[in-house]
Design a protein around this motif. Structure first.
Motif, PDB file in Angstrom:
ATOM      1  N   MET A   1       0.837  -1.205   0.000  1.00 30.93           N
ATOM      2  CA  MET A   1       0.000   0.000   0.000  1.00 30.93           C
ATOM      3  C   MET A   1       0.873   1.256   0.000  1.00 30.93           C
ATOM      4  O   MET A   1       0.643   2.206  -0.740  1.00 30.93           O
ATOM      5  N   ASN A   2       1.916   1.278   0.855  1.00 31.98           N
ATOM      6  CA  ASN A   2       2.765   2.468   0.948  1.00 31.98           C
ATOM      7  C   ASN A   2       3.516   2.739  -0.358  1.00 31.98           C
ATOM      8  O   ASN A   2       3.662   3.890  -0.773  1.00 31.98           O
ATOM      9  N   LYS A   3       3.997   1.671  -1.010  1.00 33.51           N
ATOM     10  CA  LYS A   3       4.702   1.852  -2.279  1.00 33.51           C
ATOM     11  C   LYS A   3       3.772   2.445  -3.330  1.00 33.51           C
ATOM     12  O   LYS A   3       4.133   3.367  -4.071  1.00 33.51           O
ATOM     13  N   LYS A   4       2.558   1.910  -3.409  1.00 34.94           N
ATOM     14  CA  LYS A   4       1.588   2.413  -4.369  1.00 34.94           C
ATOM     15  C   LYS A   4       1.172   3.841  -4.019  1.00 34.94           C
ATOM     16  O   LYS A   4       0.944   4.672  -4.893  1.00 34.94           O
ATOM     17  N   LEU A   5       1.074   4.121  -2.711  1.00 33.83           N
ATOM     18  CA  LEU A   5       0.691   5.456  -2.263  1.00 33.83           C
ATOM     19  C   LEU A   5       1.662   6.497  -2.786  1.00 33.83           C
ATOM     20  O   LEU A   5       1.267   7.560  -3.267  1.00 33.83           O
ATOM     21  N   ASN A  60       2.895  15.623   5.245  1.00 28.67           N
ATOM     22  CA  ASN A  60       2.605  15.273   6.638  1.00 28.67           C
ATOM     23  C   ASN A  60       1.699  14.041   6.704  1.00 28.67           C
ATOM     24  O   ASN A  60       1.923  13.125   7.501  1.00 28.67           O
ATOM     25  N   TRP A  61       0.693  14.013   5.837  1.00 28.04           N
ATOM     26  CA  TRP A  61      -0.225  12.877   5.786  1.00 28.04           C
ATOM     27  C   TRP A  61       0.499  11.614   5.335  1.00 28.04           C
ATOM     28  O   TRP A  61       0.340  10.539   5.938  1.00 28.04           O
ATOM     29  N   THR A  66       3.090   6.086   6.266  1.00 22.86           N
ATOM     30  CA  THR A  66       4.236   5.186   6.218  1.00 22.86           C
ATOM     31  C   THR A  66       4.686   4.765   7.606  1.00 22.86           C
ATOM     32  O   THR A  66       5.314   3.730   7.773  1.00 22.86           O
ATOM     33  N   GLN A  67       4.353   5.569   8.621  1.00 29.29           N
ATOM     34  CA  GLN A  67       4.701   5.218  10.002  1.00 29.29           C
ATOM     35  C   GLN A  67       3.553   4.510  10.713  1.00 29.29           C
ATOM     36  O   GLN A  67       3.609   4.255  11.914  1.00 29.29           O
ATOM     37  N   ASN A  68       2.495   4.188   9.939  1.00 26.87           N
ATOM     38  CA  ASN A  68       1.324   3.476  10.472  1.00 26.87           C
ATOM     39  C   ASN A  68       0.682   4.188  11.662  1.00 26.87           C
ATOM     40  O   ASN A  68       0.213   3.549  12.605  1.00 26.87           O
ATOM     41  N   LYS A  69       0.688   5.506  11.614  1.00 24.10           N
ATOM     42  CA  LYS A  69       0.029   6.276  12.667  1.00 24.10           C
ATOM     43  C   LYS A  69      -1.454   6.413  12.341  1.00 24.10           C
ATOM     44  O   LYS A  69      -1.848   6.402  11.168  1.00 24.10           O
ATOM     45  N   PRO A  70      -2.310   6.546  13.367  1.00 26.27           N
ATOM     46  CA  PRO A  70      -3.751   6.656  13.113  1.00 26.27           C
ATOM     47  C   PRO A  70      -4.102   7.945  12.375  1.00 26.27           C
ATOM     48  O   PRO A  70      -3.351   8.933  12.429  1.00 26.27           O
ATOM     49  N   LEU A  71      -5.228   7.917  11.693  1.00 28.99           N
ATOM     50  CA  LEU A  71      -5.721   9.112  11.017  1.00 28.99           C
ATOM     51  C   LEU A  71      -6.082  10.180  12.049  1.00 28.99           C
ATOM     52  O   LEU A  71      -6.440   9.863  13.187  1.00 28.99           O
ATOM     53  N   GLU A  72      -5.988  11.447  11.654  1.00 32.00           N
ATOM     54  CA  GLU A  72      -6.293  12.554  12.557  1.00 32.00           C
ATOM     55  C   GLU A  72      -7.680  13.107  12.229  1.00 32.00           C
ATOM     56  O   GLU A  72      -7.841  13.943  11.345  1.00 32.00           O
TER      57      GLU A  72
END
Length: 223
Positions: A1-5, A60-61, A66-72
């Motif tokens: 997912m991150n690569k495609k992102l 920032n998003w 990529t750091q698998n942090k939750p959505l804000e």
């Protein structure tokens, strides 16, 4: 997912930068009087501010993803995001003489703002891609059942019912060229569906071949 992102992000960045380069070339390749030069530099300054604001939010998003942090999640005015997205992509539409009109209300969405921006940007870019020269695109917002809906309707080539089913079922990985042979990644709408799901949202598609397509984004109006 991150690569495609990041493939999609590079695509997002390319369009506004191409617009900036076009304005700079116009100024440097022509002998302009002071008034004309002032006009173009003012336009260039406005575009750079838009791109800078867009990149700040996007990077920032992307860093959070990529750091698998939750959505804000927060309450925000969707018209602000739509205006920025419109200003970023309007120069791309102008290259095809496509008219973009907006019918917006000041509606508060409860979601991750940059996810909404990402989805909106990809759908509008697709609308431009699949709309022929001298076409039209309309962006409209409305409220229904405690949800805020954003519709992007184009006068493009349309999508078959079979393709719509594949998109909504998450099966559509392939890409098709736009009306001026524009390339795509084949991953945009799949990623939009993924982030809408993370934001408790929905994606609706209504289309007719040779007539056009209407894509609707639905997100909660409150927590």
């Amino acid at each position: 997912m991150n690569k495609k992102l990041f493939l999609l992000i590079s695509h997002d960045v390319r369009s506004p930068l191409a617009s900036l380069i076009g304005t700079i070339d116009l100024v440097t390749d022509n002998d302009l009087d002071p008034e004309e030069a002032k006009h173009y530099f003012s336009e260039l300054s406005s575009k750079i501010k838009n791109v800078n604001s867009f990149l700040d939010g996007l990077l920032n998003w992307a860093r959070r993803q990529t750091q698998n942090k939750p959505l804000e999640f927060s309450l925000f005015d969707n018209s602000d995001v739509i205006k920025l997205t419109h200003d970023l992509l309007e120069p791309v539409a102008k290259l095809k003489k496509i008219r973009i009109t907006t019918k917006l209300g000041h509606h508060k969405i409860y979601a991750d703002k940059e996810s909404y921006s990402f989805v909106l940007r990809n759908i509008l870019h697709n609308a431009i891609k699949f709309t022929p020269i001298d076409g039209e695109i309309t962006i409209e917002t409305f409220v229904k059942n405690k949800q805020i809906f954003t519709t992007i309707q184009d006068s493009g080539i349309g999508i078959t019912n079979n393709e719509i089913k594949k998109i909504l079922d998450g099966e559509n990985w392939h890409t098709t060229k736009g009306t001026l042979n524009e390339n795509g990644s084949g991953f945009g709408l799949r990623t939009c569906l993924y982030y809408l799901k993370q934001n408790n949202g929905v994606l609706l598609i209504d289309s007719e071949i040779t007539i056009g397509t209407k894509i609707t984004i639905g997100l909660p109006a409150q927590k």
